[in-house]
Design a protein around this motif. Structure first.
Motif, PDB file in Angstrom:
ATOM      1  N   LEU A 161     -48.542  21.044-112.929  1.00 47.94           N
ATOM      2  CA  LEU A 161     -46.422  20.725-112.599  1.00 47.94           C
ATOM      3  C   LEU A 161     -46.138  21.269-113.878  1.00 47.94           C
ATOM      4  CD1 LEU A 161     -47.147  17.867-110.608  1.00 47.94           C
ATOM      5  CD2 LEU A 161     -47.060  20.151-109.610  1.00 47.94           C
ATOM      6  N   PRO A 162     -45.563  22.942-113.829  1.00 48.04           N
ATOM      7  CA  PRO A 162     -44.712  23.062-115.394  1.00 48.04           C
ATOM      8  C   PRO A 162     -43.508  22.938-114.829  1.00 48.04           C
ATOM      9  CG  PRO A 162     -46.127  24.786-115.187  1.00 48.04           C
ATOM     10  CD  PRO A 162     -46.749  24.115-114.225  1.00 48.04           C
ATOM     11  N   ASP A 163     -43.077  22.915-113.505  1.00 41.58           N
ATOM     12  CA  ASP A 163     -41.660  22.424-113.191  1.00 41.58           C
ATOM     13  C   ASP A 163     -41.199  21.053-113.276  1.00 41.58           C
ATOM     14  OD1 ASP A 163     -41.542  25.207-112.406  1.00 41.58           O
ATOM     15  OD2 ASP A 163     -41.769  24.356-110.278  1.00 41.58           O
ATOM     16  N   LEU A 164     -41.914  20.691-113.826  1.00 41.34           N
ATOM     17  CA  LEU A 164     -41.772  19.035-114.152  1.00 41.34           C
ATOM     18  C   LEU A 164     -40.767  19.270-115.610  1.00 41.34           C
ATOM     19  CD1 LEU A 164     -44.882  17.013-113.682  1.00 41.34           C
ATOM     20  CD2 LEU A 164     -42.621  16.494-112.005  1.00 41.34           C
ATOM     21  N   ARG A 165     -40.803  19.971-116.043  1.00 44.32           N
ATOM     22  CA  ARG A 165     -39.808  19.628-117.757  1.00 44.32           C
ATOM     23  C   ARG A 165     -38.225  20.346-116.979  1.00 44.32           C
ATOM     24  NH1 ARG A 165     -40.637  24.655-119.371  1.00 44.32           N
ATOM     25  NH2 ARG A 165     -41.687  25.768-117.535  1.00 44.32           N
ATOM     26  N   PHE A 166     -38.703  20.775-116.054  1.00 45.79           N
ATOM     27  CA  PHE A 166     -36.665  20.350-115.620  1.00 45.79           C
ATOM     28  C   PHE A 166     -36.496  19.113-115.131  1.00 45.79           C
ATOM     29  CE2 PHE A 166     -38.098  24.565-114.980  1.00 45.79           C
ATOM     30  CZ  PHE A 166     -38.207  25.302-115.529  1.00 45.79           C
ATOM     31  N   VAL A 167     -36.928  17.669-114.880  1.00 45.22           N
ATOM     32  CA  VAL A 167     -36.606  16.784-114.259  1.00 45.22           C
ATOM     33  C   VAL A 167     -36.875  15.785-115.681  1.00 45.22           C
ATOM     34  CG1 VAL A 167     -36.874  15.129-112.379  1.00 45.22           C
ATOM     35  CG2 VAL A 167     -37.883  17.753-112.245  1.00 45.22           C
ATOM     36  N   ILE A 168     -38.094  16.204-116.291  1.00 50.61           N
ATOM     37  CA  ILE A 168     -38.341  14.598-117.355  1.00 50.61           C
ATOM     38  C   ILE A 168     -36.847  14.622-117.858  1.00 50.61           C
ATOM     39  CG2 ILE A 168     -39.475  14.051-119.141  1.00 50.61           C
ATOM     40  CD1 ILE A 168     -41.731  15.758-117.556  1.00 50.61           C
ATOM     41  N   GLU A 169     -36.226  15.440-118.636  1.00 48.84           N
ATOM     42  CA  GLU A 169     -35.353  15.051-118.968  1.00 48.84           C
ATOM     43  C   GLU A 169     -33.805  14.166-118.737  1.00 48.84           C
ATOM     44  OE1 GLU A 169     -34.039  17.190-122.487  1.00 48.84           O
ATOM     45  OE2 GLU A 169     -35.932  18.935-122.772  1.00 48.84           O
ATOM     46  N   GLN A 170     -33.661  14.888-117.980  1.00 52.31           N
ATOM     47  CA  GLN A 170     -32.458  13.890-116.911  1.00 52.31           C
ATOM     48  C   GLN A 170     -33.116  13.252-116.770  1.00 52.31           C
ATOM     49  OE1 GLN A 170     -29.757  16.013-116.709  1.00 52.31           O
ATOM     50  NE2 GLN A 170     -30.971  17.648-117.350  1.00 52.31           N
ATOM     51  N   VAL A 171     -34.611  12.317-115.977  1.00 46.05           N
ATOM     52  CA  VAL A 171     -34.859  11.111-116.213  1.00 46.05           C
ATOM     53  C   VAL A 171     -34.707  10.370-117.103  1.00 46.05           C
ATOM     54  CG1 VAL A 171     -36.869   9.724-115.362  1.00 46.05           C
ATOM     55  CG2 VAL A 171     -36.145  12.061-114.356  1.00 46.05           C
ATOM     56  N   LEU A 172     -35.138  11.018-118.400  1.00 46.83           N
ATOM     57  CA  LEU A 172     -34.908  10.191-119.297  1.00 46.83           C
ATOM     58  C   LEU A 172     -33.332  10.238-119.432  1.00 46.83           C
ATOM     59  CD1 LEU A 172     -37.514  11.502-121.995  1.00 46.83           C
ATOM     60  CD2 LEU A 172     -38.253   9.463-121.161  1.00 46.83           C
ATOM     61  N   ASN A 173     -32.840  10.817-119.555  1.00 48.38           N
ATOM     62  CA  ASN A 173     -30.706  10.599-120.105  1.00 48.38           C
ATOM     63  C   ASN A 173     -30.474   9.218-118.913  1.00 48.38           C
ATOM     64  OD1 ASN A 173     -30.839  12.242-121.576  1.00 48.38           O
ATOM     65  ND2 ASN A 173     -30.119  13.914-120.157  1.00 48.38           N
ATOM     66  N   VAL A 174     -31.132   9.265-117.606  1.00 48.87           N
ATOM     67  CA  VAL A 174     -30.730   8.136-116.851  1.00 48.87           C
ATOM     68  C   VAL A 174     -31.615   6.134-117.378  1.00 48.87           C
ATOM     69  CG1 VAL A 174     -31.111   7.183-114.565  1.00 48.87           C
ATOM     70  CG2 VAL A 174     -30.749   9.691-114.994  1.00 48.87           C
ATOM     71  N   VAL A 175     -32.695   6.734-117.848  1.00 50.56           N
ATOM     72  CA  VAL A 175     -32.811   5.829-118.281  1.00 50.56           C
ATOM     73  C   VAL A 175     -32.273   5.578-119.108  1.00 50.56           C
ATOM     74  CG1 VAL A 175     -35.412   4.979-119.587  1.00 50.56           C
ATOM     75  CG2 VAL A 175     -35.568   6.325-117.677  1.00 50.56           C
ATOM     76  N   MET A 176     -31.527   5.657-120.267  1.00 46.44           N
ATOM     77  CA  MET A 176     -31.463   6.309-120.922  1.00 46.44           C
ATOM     78  C   MET A 176     -30.200   4.953-120.902  1.00 46.44           C
ATOM     79  SD  MET A 176     -29.460   8.143-124.481  1.00 46.44           S
ATOM     80  CE  MET A 176     -27.682   8.300-123.183  1.00 46.44           C
ATOM     81  N   TYR A 177     -29.407   4.974-120.198  1.00 48.51           N
ATOM     82  CA  TYR A 177     -28.116   4.570-119.606  1.00 48.51           C
ATOM     83  C   TYR A 177     -28.422   2.739-119.037  1.00 48.51           C
ATOM     84  CZ  TYR A 177     -25.405   8.926-120.560  1.00 48.51           C
ATOM     85  OH  TYR A 177     -25.092  10.160-120.827  1.00 48.51           O
ATOM     86  N   LEU A 178     -29.982   2.764-118.713  1.00 48.13           N
ATOM     87  CA  LEU A 178     -30.229   1.795-117.793  1.00 48.13           C
ATOM     88  C   LEU A 178     -30.634   0.499-118.887  1.00 48.13           C
ATOM     89  CD1 LEU A 178     -31.177   3.139-114.914  1.00 48.13           C
ATOM     90  CD2 LEU A 178     -29.220   2.099-115.736  1.00 48.13           C
ATOM     91  N   SER A 179     -31.231   1.403-119.980  1.00 58.01           N
ATOM     92  CA  SER A 179     -32.203   0.464-121.374  1.00 58.01           C
ATOM     93  C   SER A 179     -31.208   0.215-122.252  1.00 58.01           C
ATOM     94  CB  SER A 179     -33.252   1.584-121.849  1.00 58.01           C
ATOM     95  OG  SER A 179     -33.975   1.865-120.070  1.00 58.01           O
ATOM     96  N   GLY A 180     -29.763  -0.200-122.066  1.00 58.78           N
ATOM     97  CA  GLY A 180     -29.490  -0.869-123.707  1.00 58.78           C
ATOM     98  C   GLY A 180     -29.208   0.080-124.779  1.00 58.78           C
ATOM     99  N   VAL A 181     -29.400   0.751-124.594  1.00 57.45           N
ATOM    100  CA  VAL A 181     -29.418   2.193-125.802  1.00 57.45           C
ATOM    101  C   VAL A 181     -27.722   2.380-126.893  1.00 57.45           C
ATOM    102  CG1 VAL A 181     -29.407   4.458-126.697  1.00 57.45           C
ATOM    103  CG2 VAL A 181     -31.140   3.381-124.944  1.00 57.45           C
ATOM    104  N   VAL A 182     -25.935   2.252-125.064  1.00 55.14           N
ATOM    105  CA  VAL A 182     -25.109   2.465-125.493  1.00 55.14           C
ATOM    106  C   VAL A 182     -24.489   1.506-124.964  1.00 55.14           C
ATOM    107  CG1 VAL A 182     -25.231   5.147-125.971  1.00 55.14           C
ATOM    108  CG2 VAL A 182     -24.739   3.334-123.765  1.00 55.14           C
TER     109      VAL A 182
END
Length: 253
Positions: A161-182
């Motif tokens: 499913l190559p189109d997952l590439r357009f979703v993965i980075e956005q999902v990781l950005n959301v994960v970053m905000y919920l993971s105590g990074v900043v």
């Protein structure tokens, strides 16, 4: 056969690092400058513009962004490794897992250059080394396993499913905000803090800040749970890649 695969992975990692350094005029310096610029953006936004965070915020931010950059790079580069090497998968009889493993190891080597710079900044800023630094070893193992596991799962799915590439980075950005990074978990109100603490990445970030800033040993119970989750993710990712391996050469045809 296993020994040859290990030698291949190590040599491929070395070759990948040399090739990446040769492709950039800044070479090795870019491995440090890229995350440094991200740290600067977050510091300007939260500490200077919003005037939030407190006196310990800058070193806390540096630690969070440095570790997250390592994790995110492993997840993305490892996750795209099989898809970007589909033609090679068709031509060479290699386990597809070799490609994400090489990507993860390459990003790990680059991380240690960045981490060395981070340590110097912390020491100069008044956060000296302590015996708790020995707690970094299990912490790094947990990070590596978790990042590799997520990367393997992504690597297994993206060729199909190559189109997952357009979703993965956005999902990781959301994960970053919920993971105590900043932000630090200690600054979050109690009910929400307990919820966020269920996230293994948040536990890892909190443990890293305790070790590097305050000389505190990690919460071994929390770190053990995070490590078990990381181990399961890594095993699951490797299993999924192995199960889907016969389909990849057909995709490249």
């Amino acid at each position: 056969m296993r020994q040859h695969l290990i030698e291949l992975v190590l040599f491929s990692t070395y070759a990948e690092l040399r090739a990446e350094r040769a492709r950039s005029y800044l070479g090795l310096a870019w491995w440090v400058l890229d995350p440094a610029m991200q740290m600067a953006v977050w510091w300007l936004l939260i500490h200077v513009i919003l005037r939030a965070g407190g006196p310990d915020y800058l070193p806390s931010l540096l630690i969070g962004v440095t570790l997250w950059q390592w994790m995110k790079s492993c997840m993305i580069h490892g996750g795209y490794a099989i898809w970007s090497n589909l033609n090679l998968v068709r031509q060479v009889a290699l386990p597809p897992l070799v490609f994400p493993v090489v990507a993860v190891l390459s990003d790990t080597v680059k991380f240690f250059y960045i981490f060395a710079v981070l340590l110097v900044i912390l020491w100069v800023s008044g956060y000296p080394p302590s015996w708790a630094y020995f707690g970094l070893l299990p912490l790094f193992v947990a990070i590596l396993l978790l990042s590799a596991g997520v990367g393997f799962i992504i690597a297994a799915m993206v060729p199909l499913l190559p189109d997952l590439r357009f979703v993965i980075e956005q999902v990781l950005n959301v994960v970053m905000y919920l993971s105590g990074v900043v932000f630090m978990l200690s600054n979050i109100p109690s009910p929400l803090r307990e919820v966020l603490a269920l996230n293994p990445i948040a536990v890892i970030m909190d443990a890293a800040r305790g070790i590097l800033m305050h000389g505190l040993w990690p919460n071994w119970v929390g770190l053990t749970k995070a490590s078990l989750i990381a181990l399961v993710a890594c095993a699951l990712g490797a299993f999924v890649v192995a199960r889907l391996a016969p389909r990849y050469p057909k995709l490249a045809a």
